[in-house]
Design an enzyme around this catalytic site. Structure first.
Site: not given
Ligand code: AP5
Ligand code: MG
Length: 194
Positions: A14, A89, A128, A134, A146
């Site tokens: 994402k 979410r 990562r 992180r 997660r």
């Molecule tokens: P990346 O692009 O970072 O993927 P992502 O889907 O953004 O993954 P996140 O780690 O951000 O996931 P998340 O949804 O758990 O985190 P968030 O910050 O929202 O890519 C991931 C990796 O893969 C990278 O290393 C990238 O380089 C690699 N990659 C990308 N594309 C690729 C490809 N095509 N091929 C190979 N490799 C690739 O949430 C974190 C925490 O915050 C949650 O656990 C929760 O506690 C809290 N939180 C956030 N939002 C909410 C909400 N709305 N409600 C409640 N809690 C929340």
């Molecule tokens: Mg993300």
């Protein structure tokens, strides 16, 4: 105004795709994960409270993230559109978002859902975790939590938008550029209609 939800499990790409999409379509990127990490970096009360949940891989309480999104929407009255990343979410967050947008005579145009196998998600996040700093990336158990939270609480959000035919599943494996082209194609056909 074109409002898009980029949906998918942790590690589905994402954030990676958001960076490219906001540049191409001039959208305002609203990532609740990034907003929360910025609160943690500033050591605010909200950030320190949220960190307790995030470090365990659990979702932060709905009120906290809904409040952050509400503020961000108010702070960007001139945006050409919003890209929501990692929000909504839970079903409660989805309802709140619909209501917040409705107050501004806006709505979600499409939800693009990245489809990636669990094996690939875990592989990407652990990789990562070697360099990102992180705390929720470098522990296999936290990553599993997660993904579990995603299946239990977040996947119903797609059902919410399926009711209005707004969900498109996009293959999230392969090269970043190929995935980006698939996403852009889906946006382009809908932009013509706006
Ligand atoms: P990346 O692009 O970072 O993927 P992502 O889907 O953004 O993954 P996140 O780690 O951000 O996931 P998340 O949804 O758990 O985190 P968030 O910050 O929202 O890519 C991931 C990796 O893969 C990278 O290393 C990238 O380089 C690699 N990659 C990308 N594309 C690729 C490809 N095509 N091929 C190979 N490799 C690739 O949430 C974190 C925490 O915050 C949650 O656990 C929760 O506690 C809290 N939180 C956030 N939002 C909410 C909400 N709305 N409600 C409640 N809690 C929340
Ligand atoms: Mg993300």
């Amino acid at each position: 105004m074109f409002n898009l939800i980029l949906f998918g499990p942790p590690g589905s790409g994402k954030g990676t795709q958001s960076e490219k999409l906001i540049a191409k379509y001039n959208l305002k990127h609203l990532s609740t994960g990034d907003l929360l990490r910025s609160e943690i970096a500033k050591k605010t009360t909200l950030g320190l409270e949220a960190k307790k949940f995030m470090d365990k891989g659990q979702l932060v309480p709905d009120e906290v993230v809904i409040g952050m999104i509400s503020t961000a929407l108010d702070q960007n009255p001139d945006a050409a559109g919003f890209l929501f990343d990692g929000f909504p979410r839970t079903s409660k967050q989805a309802e709140a978002l619909d209501n917040l947008l409705k107050l501004k005579n806006l709505s979600i145009n499409v939800m693009l859902a990245l489809d990636v196998t669990e094996e690939e998600l875990v592989k990407r996040l652990l990789k990562r975790g070697e360099t990102s700093g992180r705390p929720d990336d470098n522990n296999d158990q936290v990553i599993r939590t997660r993904i579990h939270e995603y299946h239990k609480k977040t996947s119903p959000v797609a059902d919410h938008y399926k009711k209005s035919n707004k969900v498109v599943l996009v293959k999230g494996e392969g090269s970043v550029d190929n995935i980006f082209n698939s996403l852009a194609k889906e946006i382009d056909v809908r932009l013509v209609k706006v």
